[in-house]
Design a protein around this motif. Sequence first.
Motif, PDB file in Angstrom:
ATOM      1  N   LEU A  79      -0.081  12.830  -5.077  1.00 25.23           N
ATOM      2  CA  LEU A  79       1.149  11.005  -5.142  1.00 25.23           C
ATOM      3  C   LEU A  79       0.666  10.021  -4.366  1.00 25.23           C
ATOM      4  O   LEU A  79       1.423   8.568  -4.898  1.00 25.23           O
ATOM      5  CB  LEU A  79       1.395  11.684  -3.424  1.00 25.23           C
ATOM      6  N   ILE A  80      -0.627   9.884  -4.061  1.00 33.30           N
ATOM      7  CA  ILE A  80      -1.416   8.544  -3.629  1.00 33.30           C
ATOM      8  C   ILE A  80      -1.775   8.178  -5.820  1.00 33.30           C
ATOM      9  O   ILE A  80      -1.994   6.881  -5.467  1.00 33.30           O
ATOM     10  CB  ILE A  80      -2.898   8.898  -3.424  1.00 33.30           C
ATOM     11  N   THR A  81      -2.170   8.777  -6.461  1.00 33.66           N
ATOM     12  CA  THR A  81      -2.997   8.267  -7.892  1.00 33.66           C
ATOM     13  C   THR A  81      -1.881   7.957  -8.123  1.00 33.66           C
ATOM     14  O   THR A  81      -1.753   6.902  -8.727  1.00 33.66           O
ATOM     15  CB  THR A  81      -2.909   9.440  -8.424  1.00 33.66           C
ATOM     16  N   LEU A  82      -0.722   8.527  -7.725  1.00 32.27           N
ATOM     17  CA  LEU A  82       0.574   7.669  -8.873  1.00 32.27           C
ATOM     18  C   LEU A  82       1.065   6.776  -8.062  1.00 32.27           C
ATOM     19  O   LEU A  82       1.595   5.263  -8.803  1.00 32.27           O
ATOM     20  CB  LEU A  82       2.005   9.293  -8.422  1.00 32.27           C
ATOM     21  N   ILE A  83       1.435   6.595  -6.700  1.00 32.30           N
ATOM     22  CA  ILE A  83       1.239   5.092  -5.979  1.00 32.30           C
ATOM     23  C   ILE A  83       0.300   3.287  -6.716  1.00 32.30           C
ATOM     24  O   ILE A  83       1.052   2.916  -6.961  1.00 32.30           O
ATOM     25  CB  ILE A  83       1.254   5.347  -4.394  1.00 32.30           C
ATOM     26  N   GLU A  84      -0.823   4.630  -6.230  1.00 33.75           N
ATOM     27  CA  GLU A  84      -1.877   3.618  -6.742  1.00 33.75           C
ATOM     28  C   GLU A  84      -1.331   3.566  -8.266  1.00 33.75           C
ATOM     29  O   GLU A  84      -1.784   1.908  -8.900  1.00 33.75           O
ATOM     30  CB  GLU A  84      -3.037   4.084  -6.857  1.00 33.75           C
ATOM     31  N   LYS A  85      -1.765   4.268  -8.977  1.00 35.61           N
ATOM     32  CA  LYS A  85      -1.076   3.257 -10.909  1.00 35.61           C
ATOM     33  C   LYS A  85      -0.134   2.698 -10.851  1.00 35.61           C
ATOM     34  O   LYS A  85      -0.743   2.422 -11.959  1.00 35.61           O
ATOM     35  CB  LYS A  85      -1.585   4.919 -11.499  1.00 35.61           C
TER      36      LYS A  85
END
Length: 547
Positions: free
Chosen positions: A493-499
């Motif tokens: 989830l964190i990777t998707l939000i930041e990406k």
Amino acid sequence: MRFWHNRGRRVRKYHKHIRGITFALFYLPYLLGCGFFLGLNYQDLLNQPIFYGLLTGSLLLGSWVVSFMLQRYCYSHLLAFSKLDSLRIMANFLLENGYYLSKKIKRDNHTREKIILPKVYLKQSKYDLKASFILQGNKFQDKFLTLGNTLEIQHDGDFTGKKFTKGYVTYVIAIDQFAGRLKLSDVKVTKQGLRLMKDVYWDYVKQPHLLIGGGTGGGKTVLLMILLYGLTPIADIDICDPKQSDLSSFADVPIYQGHIFVTKEEIVDCLRANVEEMEERYHYMKSHPDFVAGMNFAKFGLRPKFIIFDEWAALMAKLEGNYQLQQQVNQYLTQLILEARQAGIFIIMAMQRPDGEYIKTSLRDQFMKRLSVGHLEDTGYTMMYGDANKNKEFKYIDEIDGKKVIGRGYISNAGEVAREFFSPYVPLDKGFSFKEAFMKMSPLPETPIIASSSSVDTSSAIFDDSTEVTPDFLTLSEAKSELDKSYDQLKKLITLIEKNGFYTFGKEGGKLSFSPEELDTLRSIFNIIDKGNLTYKEAVESYYQEA
């Protein structure tokens, strides 16, 4: 140095008549018994010859039937008699095809022919037969070098390879493979690898990546569930099901939550995350004080991880026309297949046939274990098993002893001759449910990369929470516990939000830390995923559009 090679029992001329010999041995006690009985009643026999003649004839006929049935049972069920029958078949083969030397012997004005068979030895176990033929310039040397397919048909088995030792060529024939079929409960990981049959294992460390082929209805999906059943207790699993069929139905199973991907975007994200995890694993291993070049993941307490694709061609069809995503998928898949073995990440790919249209032949060649179930066309078998099997007779058998068999196929290591394979028996007809079995499985403990050690830098700077953060902020481990989510779910989830540029989470000392407001944001998005049955990407977009 070995002075003696036990090649088994030498084939002799008299072995051609071995069934008659064994029948005579079975029948002999009855003949002796009848003779003894008539001897004891000799005077009565003279007085009543018809009665005793009928009685003796009935006894001899009955004993003949008993001897015949006993012999049939022994040759069908006992290994010792099966070995004798193999000797009979081989002796008959040599004699009928003229593979023998003859010598004329004159004695008392008579000439007779003496037949001498070449040195041929048989060594048989329950599941294979080894036939060794002499070379050493023998008259039949050239013919003895090309007997693989002939022996396969002759002994009703599967030719699995040949080797040369001390002037002999030895053919290995797998026999009675149906008897080696396992029950589902016996599918477990042992020191030899994942057990698939009584004498067949997949050593995923030595033979990384598994390619599965087979036509519709051949049993591929059930085989994937069997693999899940055997691997889940010891490994992390990611499941990619672009067909959105059987495997995606496990999305609500606790041990697979957050690890099942169905849309093309989710599957691309899954591959990207596994490339990142591979790099983190290598970083952890190389940072370990005991690291030595050549050591693999198991030496550092890391679990194996398997990425399972059910019908890779379906994913390629979804990506058709989207060249950017196609390029990303091929890039990530190439990295994982070529680089991830030592880090303990392995690919299991199922498709109807591994056509070069869907997977590059250079990548297909890197799958060190090959398995097919059901029936394939000749071109399909060539794609699956390569040139090593171009002359192999792939038999299509759907019934054994009058019963329909599902899950029969072939298995091999890359570059080796394929052998017959039977998928483990699953009692689906008795109400067994894979989903219920998976529901009962307990989640595995955290790996060293997640549960960081203070003495070793065990993960990348972004996802390491070993550094102290201010009391108002939570570490990654604390946030994971607070949200009641797994490390992989939170990381994804964190990777998707930041990406996608929606938000960048703060760090202290290069490590992620979360404020109460950021924790509420993550909690809200997870609620959207759980309640709306949305993908991670859809939930993130929905949350930030509303915000």
